[in-house]
Design a protein around this motif. Structure first.
Motif, PDB file in Angstrom:
ATOM      1  N   LEU B  44       0.822  -1.220   0.000  1.00 53.24           N
ATOM      2  CA  LEU B  44       0.000   0.000   0.000  1.00 53.24           C
ATOM      3  C   LEU B  44       0.857   1.271   0.000  1.00 53.24           C
ATOM      4  CD1 LEU B  44      -2.738  -1.061   2.593  1.00 53.24           C
ATOM      5  CD2 LEU B  44      -2.828  -1.253   0.106  1.00 53.24           C
ATOM      6  N   HIS B  46       3.235   4.219  -1.598  1.00 53.22           N
ATOM      7  CA  HIS B  46       3.235   4.894  -2.904  1.00 53.22           C
ATOM      8  C   HIS B  46       3.966   4.037  -3.928  1.00 53.22           C
ATOM      9  CE1 HIS B  46       1.696   8.666  -1.377  1.00 53.22           C
ATOM     10  NE2 HIS B  46       2.615   8.695  -0.438  1.00 53.22           N
ATOM     11  N   TYR B  85       8.713   8.274  -9.010  1.00 59.70           N
ATOM     12  CA  TYR B  85       7.670   8.991  -8.269  1.00 59.70           C
ATOM     13  C   TYR B  85       8.274   9.937  -7.233  1.00 59.70           C
ATOM     14  CZ  TYR B  85       3.172   9.753  -5.960  1.00 59.70           C
ATOM     15  OH  TYR B  85       2.038  10.320  -5.437  1.00 59.70           O
ATOM     16  N   LEU B 105       3.480  -2.086 -20.099  1.00 61.13           N
ATOM     17  CA  LEU B 105       2.774  -1.402 -19.025  1.00 61.13           C
ATOM     18  C   LEU B 105       3.759  -0.753 -18.049  1.00 61.13           C
ATOM     19  CD1 LEU B 105      -0.175  -0.970 -17.828  1.00 61.13           C
ATOM     20  CD2 LEU B 105       0.398  -2.819 -16.262  1.00 61.13           C
ATOM     21  N   ASN B 109       4.013   3.147 -17.409  1.00 61.09           N
ATOM     22  CA  ASN B 109       3.798   3.671 -16.059  1.00 61.09           C
ATOM     23  C   ASN B 109       4.953   4.555 -15.617  1.00 61.09           C
ATOM     24  OD1 ASN B 109       1.383   2.446 -15.805  1.00 61.09           O
ATOM     25  ND2 ASN B 109       2.071   0.813 -14.438  1.00 61.09           N
ATOM     26  N   LYS B 112       4.664   7.740 -17.408  1.00 62.00           N
ATOM     27  CA  LYS B 112       3.542   8.545 -16.901  1.00 62.00           C
ATOM     28  C   LYS B 112       3.885   9.202 -15.571  1.00 62.00           C
ATOM     29  CE  LYS B 112      -0.714   6.900 -19.011  1.00 62.00           C
ATOM     30  NZ  LYS B 112      -1.951   6.150 -18.792  1.00 62.00           N
ATOM     31  N   MET B 113       4.846   8.612 -14.854  1.00 64.79           N
ATOM     32  CA  MET B 113       5.301   9.239 -13.614  1.00 64.79           C
ATOM     33  C   MET B 113       6.280  10.361 -13.891  1.00 64.79           C
ATOM     34  SD  MET B 113       5.636   6.141 -10.949  1.00 64.79           S
ATOM     35  CE  MET B 113       4.214   5.119 -10.583  1.00 64.79           C
ATOM     36  N   GLY B 309       3.003  -5.026  -4.496  1.00 66.09           N
ATOM     37  CA  GLY B 309       1.778  -5.514  -5.125  1.00 66.09           C
ATOM     38  C   GLY B 309       1.720  -5.274  -6.623  1.00 66.09           C
ATOM     39  N   ASN B 310       2.873  -5.009  -7.242  1.00 67.12           N
ATOM     40  CA  ASN B 310       2.864  -4.697  -8.676  1.00 67.12           C
ATOM     41  C   ASN B 310       2.889  -5.970  -9.515  1.00 67.12           C
ATOM     42  OD1 ASN B 310       2.721  -1.865  -8.438  1.00 67.12           O
ATOM     43  ND2 ASN B 310       4.869  -1.854  -7.781  1.00 67.12           N
ATOM     44  N   VAL B 311       1.731  -6.607  -9.563  1.00 66.30           N
ATOM     45  CA  VAL B 311       1.625  -7.906 -10.202  1.00 66.30           C
ATOM     46  C   VAL B 311       0.943  -7.774 -11.561  1.00 66.30           C
ATOM     47  CG1 VAL B 311      -0.539  -8.346  -8.960  1.00 66.30           C
ATOM     48  CG2 VAL B 311       0.713 -10.263  -9.901  1.00 66.30           C
ATOM     49  N   ASP B 312       1.391  -8.558 -12.495  1.00 67.76           N
ATOM     50  CA  ASP B 312       0.744  -8.674 -13.788  1.00 67.76           C
ATOM     51  C   ASP B 312      -0.675  -9.222 -13.584  1.00 67.76           C
ATOM     52  OD1 ASP B 312       1.309  -8.934 -16.858  1.00 67.76           O
ATOM     53  OD2 ASP B 312       0.306 -10.802 -16.262  1.00 67.76           O
ATOM     54  N   THR B 313      -1.646  -8.619 -14.263  1.00 66.19           N
ATOM     55  CA  THR B 313      -3.047  -8.999 -14.061  1.00 66.19           C
ATOM     56  C   THR B 313      -3.279 -10.483 -14.344  1.00 66.19           C
ATOM     57  OG1 THR B 313      -3.708  -6.763 -14.672  1.00 66.19           O
ATOM     58  CG2 THR B 313      -5.427  -8.426 -14.669  1.00 66.19           C
TER      59      THR B 313
END
Lengths: 324, 324
Positions: B44, B46, B85, B105, B109, B112-113, B309-313
Motif C-alpha cells: 500500500l 506509494h 515517483y 505497461l 507507467n 507517466k510518472m 503488489g505490482n503484479v501482472d493482471t
C-alpha cells in the motif's frame, strides 16, 4: 436520534479494537477523475468491511449481564461477519440468521468466526419472525444492520477518522462519496463531518435501479426502488433508506450519485491496479462515481469510502480480466 | 555503514511524504500458521512497493544544486517506479534505464510518472555502462537499488514503523520475515529493530533456487545462486546479496526461509481473500513462509512484510483461480 456525542463515545469504546483504515491515492486515478481522488480503505477493516464498527459499537454498549446472553443478527453478508467477529472478541455467543441458499463460503466463514448459524427458507419462512422468536427464547439482543442508533454511531467513527486524516492530507473542502445501502454508514459519517469537518459534504453512491437514496433525497421523502434484484452490488441493495437514517441524510447530504454495475467492475480493476486493494462491487460504487461521474462533482479533491472487499473470487477474476 | 541515526534521519525527512502502512491480520491466517500472523502491508506504499522509501530517502539527501540536475536509476521494476515517483514529488528529472523487452505497461507507467525512459538491448548492451555514461553526461545522481547507505536508511524506516506498531499490537517477541532480494529492506529493518525492538528477529524469505541470502547466511559469506532465471518472484531475484547489506544481515538476521513459487501464489490468494490486499509473487514470499514453513518458526506471533503488489493482471488472475 444519533448525535456527535454518541459517535465520539463509540469512538472511545472502539479504540484499540477497530482499525484506523488508511486513505490512499494514486496519480493515475487523479488523471481519470480530473481531480485528486482519496480513497478511505474500509475494505481493510476487520472482516473486510466497515460493518465491524457498527457491530462492535452496539455490542460494547449492551449492559454486561444482558450482553453475556449473546446477540443475534439477520444477514447473509457483511453485517453477519461484522457482528460475529465483534461478538467473538467479546467472548459472547452470536446467532446469525441466514438464508439457506446463501453461498457456502459465507456460511462457513460465519461459523468459523464462532457464530451459530440458523438457516431459513427464503420462500416459505419469515426471517424477522424467526429472529424475534430466537431472540426472545434465548434472551439474545438483536443488532439491526442500520436502523439502530448505536450502529449508526459506530459507523460514524469512520467519519471521525476522515475528519482527522483529511486535515493531515490538506483536504479542506470536498465531496465525500459513500457507497450506500440502508444509510447507516452514510448518516454516521454525515453526522461526524457536520461537527468535525463541515466543509466535507457527504454524497451517496448507488447502483442503477437501486438508487432509492438518491430518489428519496430528490423527493424529500422515503422512496422505494421498483426492483429488488438484478445488480451485482449485493452489499448495498436495500429496498429503501432506513427510518432513522433518512432524516439525517436528508438534512446533511448532497444529491446522490448513480453508477452502473460495469462502472463498479471497472473501479474494482483500477483499485486492484493502482491501489493494491480488493473491493467488492458494492464497495467500489463510490470510487466508480468519483472516476466516471466527475461532471457531477465539484472541487479540486474528492474523497471516497471504499466500504468493503468481500467479493466472490469468480466475480473479481472476471472484473480484472474484462478491463486489463 | 548505515546506522540507526541515519535511519531516524531518513524517517524525519520522509515524514508527511511516505505512507505509514498498516499492519493487518486475520483469524483465518492464524489458523493456517498455528500462531498469530501480522502483515505489514507495504504493497500500500506509494507506487505499490517499499521502494519509494529508499528512493525518496536518497533523493531528499542530495545537496540542493546537485539534486536539481536530476537522478538516474537502472531498473525495470519497483525501484524504477519508486525513484520516478520520488523524483516527481521533488519536481526534478528522473532518467530510468530499462531493458527494451520490459513489459509495455511498466515502461508506460514509468513514463507517466514523468520519468524519461532509456531502453537498452539486454543481450548486446551493458546497462551499467549506459547508466554511468548518461549520469556523467547529464550530471545525474545515480540511485542504486540496495547497495547504497541512503537507500538502506530509507528502507529502514519501515522497521521503525514496525517497532512502534508492534508495541501497540502487544507483539513483544517474534520473527519478522522480510521478502528479500539484494537485502536493502532486510538490512534496514534489521538495523532499526536492533535499536528499537531487539526482541523482534529479522529473517529472510526467498524463492527456491534463488535463496542466495539464505545460503550466504548459512555459509557466513556471500554465496551466489546457480540459476539467474526461472521464478515468478521477479521483484526479489538477485544473483547474490549486496556488499553493504550482507554484513548487516549476517550480524543481525536469523536463518533464511525458502518457499516455492506455488506457495507464493497460494499466499497471494489468501492475502486477497482474507486481507483484501493485492500482492505480487515476490511480495508474498514472507507470508508464504509464515503460513507454510511454520515448523521453522518459533513463538506465538510472526510478523511478515508484504513488500509489493505490482503484479501482472494475468498472473494474479491465475493465482486466485488456482486456489479458490
Amino acid at each position: 436520534m444519533t448525535n456527535i456525542k454518541e459517535i465520539k463515545s463509540a469512538h472511545k469504546r472502539l479504540k484499540g479494537f477497530v482499525r484506523e483504515t488508511p486513505i490512499l491515492n494514486s496519480p493515475f486515478l487523479d488523471e481519470i477523475a480530473g481531480r485528486k481522488v482519496f480513497v478511505k480503505a474500509e475494505c481493510l477493516q476487520h472482516t473486510g468491511s466497515f460493518k465491524f464498527r457498527g457491530g462492535w459499537s452496539a455490542i460494547s454498549a449492551i449492559k454486561h449481564d444482558e450482553r453475556n446472553n449473546g446477540v443475534l443478527a439477520i444477514s447473509s453478508g457483511n453485517h453477519a461477519q461484522g457482528v460475529a467477529y465483534a461478538a467473538k472478541s467479546f467472548g459472547i455467543k452470536a446467532v446469525i440468521i441466514m438464508p439457506e441458499d446463501a453461498p457456502t463460503l459465507k456460511i462457513d466463514n460465519t461459523r468459523k468466526m464462532g457464530a451459530e448459524v440458523i438457516l431459513y427458507d427464503r420462500l416459505r419462512e419469515d426471517r424477522e419472525a424467526i429472529g424475534l422468536k430466537v431472540s426472545k427464547e434465548r434472551g439474545l439482543t438483536q443488532i439491526k444492520p442500520y436502523d439502530e442508533p448505536l450502529v449508526i454511531a459506530g459507523q460514524g467513527t469512520c467519519g471521525l477518522e476522515i475528519a482527522i486524516q483529511s486535515k493531515m492530507l490538506n483536504i479542506s473542502e470536498a465531496d465525500v462519496i459513500v457507497c450506500c445501502g440502508g444509510g447507516g454508514l452514510t448518516s454516521g459519517i454525515a453526522l461526524a463531518l457536520e461537527s468535525e469537518a463541515p466543509k466535507l459534504k457527504v454524497r451517496t453512491a448507488e447502483p442503477e435501479k437501486f438508487n432509492d437514496v438518491a430518489l428519496s433525497l430528490e423527493n424529500g421523502k422515503i422512496t422505494r426502488n421498483n426492483s429488488l434484484t438484478g445488480s451485482i452490488c449485493d452489499a448495498i441493495l436495500t429496498p429503501e433508506p432506513g427510518k432513522l437514517t433518512f432524516p439525517i441524510m436528508n438534512r446533511l447530504c448532497g444529491s446522490g450519485l448513480t453508477v452502473s454495475d460495469d462502472e463498479c467492475l471497472n473501479a474494482m480493476y483500477l483499485a486492484f491496479l493502482r491501489l493494491k486493494l480488493v473491493l467488492e462491487p458494492g464497495g467500489a460504487a463510490a470510487l466508480a462515481a468519483a472516476l466516471f461521474r466527475s461532471d457531477q462533482i465539484k472541487g479540486d479533491s474528492v474523497l471516497v469510502v471504499a466500504t468493503g472487499g468481500n467479493v466472490d473470487t469468480k466475480v473479481f477474476s472476471q472484473a480484472i480480466k474484462n478491463y486489463m
